[in-house]
Design an enzyme around this catalytic site. Structure first.
Site, PDB file in Angstrom:
ATOM      1  N   ARG A  97       0.868  -1.175   0.000  1.00 39.68           N
ATOM      2  CA  ARG A  97       0.000   0.000   0.000  1.00 39.68           C
ATOM      3  C   ARG A  97       0.908   1.228   0.000  1.00 39.68           C
ATOM      4  O   ARG A  97       2.036   1.184   0.485  1.00 39.68           O
ATOM      5  CB  ARG A  97      -0.889   0.028   1.238  1.00 39.68           C
ATOM      6  CG  ARG A  97      -1.805  -1.177   1.400  1.00 39.68           C
ATOM      7  CD  ARG A  97      -2.600  -1.067   2.691  1.00 39.68           C
ATOM      8  NE  ARG A  97      -3.539  -2.179   2.866  1.00 39.68           N
ATOM      9  CZ  ARG A  97      -3.283  -3.292   3.550  1.00 39.68           C
ATOM     10  NH1 ARG A  97      -2.100  -3.426   4.148  1.00 39.68           N
ATOM     11  NH2 ARG A  97      -4.186  -4.245   3.665  1.00 39.68           N
ATOM     12  N   LYS A 139      -2.082  -2.124   8.014  1.00 39.04           N
ATOM     13  CA  LYS A 139      -3.258  -1.581   8.688  1.00 39.04           C
ATOM     14  C   LYS A 139      -3.343  -2.122  10.114  1.00 39.04           C
ATOM     15  O   LYS A 139      -3.036  -3.289  10.368  1.00 39.04           O
ATOM     16  CB  LYS A 139      -4.530  -1.960   7.917  1.00 39.04           C
ATOM     17  CG  LYS A 139      -4.717  -1.174   6.619  1.00 39.04           C
ATOM     18  CD  LYS A 139      -6.062  -1.477   6.000  1.00 39.04           C
ATOM     19  CE  LYS A 139      -6.327  -0.608   4.779  1.00 39.04           C
ATOM     20  NZ  LYS A 139      -7.652  -0.882   4.173  1.00 39.04           N
ATOM     21  N   HIS A 165      -2.069   2.265  -6.041  1.00 39.02           N
ATOM     22  CA  HIS A 165      -2.862   1.071  -5.786  1.00 39.02           C
ATOM     23  C   HIS A 165      -2.985   0.213  -7.047  1.00 39.02           C
ATOM     24  O   HIS A 165      -3.169  -1.005  -6.945  1.00 39.02           O
ATOM     25  CB  HIS A 165      -4.244   1.463  -5.276  1.00 39.02           C
ATOM     26  CG  HIS A 165      -4.770   0.535  -4.225  1.00 39.02           C
ATOM     27  ND1 HIS A 165      -4.163   0.360  -2.996  1.00 39.02           N
ATOM     28  CD2 HIS A 165      -5.831  -0.309  -4.225  1.00 39.02           C
ATOM     29  CE1 HIS A 165      -4.836  -0.525  -2.288  1.00 39.02           C
ATOM     30  NE2 HIS A 165      -5.845  -0.957  -3.013  1.00 39.02           N
ATOM     31  N   ARG A 208      -0.307  -2.231  -6.952  1.00 38.79           N
ATOM     32  CA  ARG A 208      -0.623  -3.288  -5.979  1.00 38.79           C
ATOM     33  C   ARG A 208      -1.575  -4.301  -6.600  1.00 38.79           C
ATOM     34  O   ARG A 208      -1.389  -5.516  -6.476  1.00 38.79           O
ATOM     35  CB  ARG A 208      -1.229  -2.648  -4.735  1.00 38.79           C
ATOM     36  CG  ARG A 208      -1.679  -3.614  -3.638  1.00 38.79           C
ATOM     37  CD  ARG A 208      -2.042  -2.796  -2.398  1.00 38.79           C
ATOM     38  NE  ARG A 208      -2.912  -3.492  -1.467  1.00 38.79           N
ATOM     39  CZ  ARG A 208      -2.483  -4.274  -0.473  1.00 38.79           C
ATOM     40  NH1 ARG A 208      -1.195  -4.492  -0.325  1.00 38.79           N
ATOM     41  NH2 ARG A 208      -3.353  -4.840   0.357  1.00 38.79           N
ATOM     42  N   HIS A 242      -4.028  -8.837   3.724  1.00 37.67           N
ATOM     43  CA  HIS A 242      -5.482  -8.851   3.864  1.00 37.67           C
ATOM     44  C   HIS A 242      -5.872  -9.693   5.076  1.00 37.67           C
ATOM     45  O   HIS A 242      -5.395 -10.819   5.228  1.00 37.67           O
ATOM     46  CB  HIS A 242      -6.148  -9.449   2.623  1.00 37.67           C
ATOM     47  CG  HIS A 242      -6.117  -8.541   1.439  1.00 37.67           C
ATOM     48  ND1 HIS A 242      -6.307  -8.994   0.153  1.00 37.67           N
ATOM     49  CD2 HIS A 242      -5.930  -7.202   1.332  1.00 37.67           C
ATOM     50  CE1 HIS A 242      -6.237  -7.979  -0.690  1.00 37.67           C
ATOM     51  NE2 HIS A 242      -6.002  -6.876   0.003  1.00 37.67           N
ATOM     52  N   TYR A 282      -9.452 -10.966  -6.926  1.00 27.23           N
ATOM     53  CA  TYR A 282      -8.506 -11.273  -8.001  1.00 27.23           C
ATOM     54  C   TYR A 282      -8.895 -12.534  -8.755  1.00 27.23           C
ATOM     55  O   TYR A 282      -8.503 -12.719  -9.913  1.00 27.23           O
ATOM     56  CB  TYR A 282      -7.086 -11.363  -7.430  1.00 27.23           C
ATOM     57  CG  TYR A 282      -6.655 -10.034  -6.867  1.00 27.23           C
ATOM     58  CD1 TYR A 282      -6.342  -8.969  -7.706  1.00 27.23           C
ATOM     59  CD2 TYR A 282      -6.638  -9.815  -5.503  1.00 27.23           C
ATOM     60  CE1 TYR A 282      -5.998  -7.736  -7.196  1.00 27.23           C
ATOM     61  CE2 TYR A 282      -6.278  -8.578  -4.978  1.00 27.23           C
ATOM     62  CZ  TYR A 282      -5.970  -7.547  -5.837  1.00 27.23           C
ATOM     63  OH  TYR A 282      -5.637  -6.322  -5.334  1.00 27.23           O
TER      64      TYR A 282
END
Length: 305
Positions: free
Chosen positions: A153, A177, A248, A251, A274, A283
Site C-alpha cells: 500500500r 493496517k 494502488h 498493488r 489482507h 482477483y
C-alpha cells in the site's frame, strides 16, 4: 439497568476516537473518517432536538435516508454505518446507553468493482519514461519496483524504515493496517535499485526525525502519499497509458500477475496483508475475466457466438 449521564457527546466522541486508535488498532485515517461520520449523526440529533440516548432505530433510518438522498455513494454509506455501529457499541460498553439502536442497521449492497490492472509492458513503459537526468530518478524507479514487486500500500511504502530493511535476506518488515507487521519479499530488481538509491541518499539532506525513513523527498523529509501518487500518475501519462493509474494500481497488478502465474490465493493474501481471504478473492474475478477474454479471442465456438 442504570446508565451514566451523557452531558457532552462530543467529549465522548473524542474518547471513542481514542478507543479506535489505541484499543481497536485502526489507522489514523480510518479513525478520523469514523469521527467525521459520527459528527454528522450528532449534528442530525441537534437539528431534530434529540439527545444521543434518545436515538431509536427509526431515527437512525431517517438519518441514513437523508444521507442517501444527498447522493452519498453506497461505499461511503457502508463506512458511515460501520462507524455509527461502533459508536453505539462503545456507548453501551461505557454504560451511557442500555440498548443499542444500531444493532439491526443493514449496510447497502456494494458492487464488486474490478480494478484497473497494468500489463508488464505498461509497467516497463512507466519505468522507461523516468528521466534519469533528474536527481530523483533513481528513487522513483526504486519506488515503482517496490510497489509492483512487493504489492505494498502507498502508506506502507512511505512508512518503510531502514532499520526494517533486510536486503541480504531479500525482504522488508512492513507495518500495515492496524499496526500489524508482516514480512514482505523484495524482488531482485527492487533490491538492486534500493541499494543504488541508498548510496545516493547519503549525499542528500536528511532532516531530524527522518534518518530511519527509506524514501525521502528532496528536502530530506519523509514522502507523502500524495507525492507518490503524483509520481506514478505523471509517469503513466509520460508512458502514454490511458488508464487511471495510481500506486494502488501497481498493488492490484502485483496480485493479478501472481494469480495468473499460478500463485496460491492464501500466499497472495499473506503478502498483501489482507485480514480476510474474501478481500483477496476479487482477483479470482479478474482472472476469470481474463480467461474469458482469451476464450473469446481464440476458441472457435466462442468466436462463432
Amino acid at each position: 439497568m442504570t446508565t451514566r449521564p451523557l452531558a457532552d457527546p462530543y467529549a465522548v466522541l473524542r474518547d471513542y476516537t481514542r478507543h479506535l486508535l489505541l484499543e481497536r488498532g485502526l489507522s489514523e485515517n480510518t479513525a478520523e473518517a469514523y469521527r467525521r461520520d459520527v459528527t454528522h449523526l450528532l449534528t442530525f440529533c441537534e437539528t431534530t432536538g434529540l439527545t444521543v440516548p434518545e436515538v431509536t432505530p427509526s431515527h437512525l433510518h431517517g438519518f441514513l435516508a437523508e444521507i442517501h438522498d444527498l447522493g452519498i455513494s453506497p461505499r461511503s454509506q457502508a463506512r458511515m454505518i460501520a462507524g455509527i455501529r461502533g459508536f453505539f457499541r462503545f456507548l453501551r460498553l461505557e454504560g451511557y446507553i442500555s440498548n443499542d439502536p444500531s444493532a439491526l442497521l443493514e449496510s447497502p449492497a456494494l458492487p464488486r468493482t474490478l480494478p484497473d490492472v497494468l500489463t508488464i509492458e505498461e509497467i516497463d513503459a512507466m519505468t522507461g519514461a523516468i528521466d534519469y537526468t533528474k536527481n530523483e530518478a533513481l528513487r522513483n524507479h526504486a519506488i515503482i519496483e517496490t510497489l509492483y514487486g512487493s504489492g505494498l500500500r502507498v502508506s506502507e511504502l512511505t512508512g518503510l524504515r531502514l532499520s526494517r530493511l533486510h536486503l541480504d535476506e531479500e525482504c522488508v518488515l512492513v507495518e500495515g493496517k492496524g499496526n500489524k507487521e508482516r514480512l514482505v519479499p523484495l524482488s531482485p530488481v527492487a533490491i538492486s535499485l534500493i541499494g543504488e538509491y541508498l548510496e545516493q541518499r547519503i549525499a542528500g539532506p536528511i532532516k531530524p526525525g527522518n534518518s530511519d525513513i527509506l524514501f525521502l523527498n528532496r528536502r530530506g523529509h519523509a514522502m507523502t502519499r500524495v507525492m507518490v501518487f503524483c509520481i506514478i500518475r505523471d509517469l503513466a501519462e509520460a508512458a502514454g497509458i490511458g488508464k487511471k493509474v495510481s500506486p494502488h494500481t501497481l498493488r492490484h497488478s502485483f496480485a493479478t500477475h501472481l494469480l495468473e502465474g499460478g500463485a496460491n490465493l492464501r500466499a497472495i493474501q499473506e503478502m498483501l496483508g489482507h485480514e480476510s481471504i474474501a478481500t483477496t478473492e476479487i482477483y479470482l474475478h479478474l482472472d476469470r475475466r481474463r480467461l474469458r477474454s482469451e476464450l473469446l479471442a481464440h476458441h472457435p465456438h466462442y468466436r462463432e457466438r
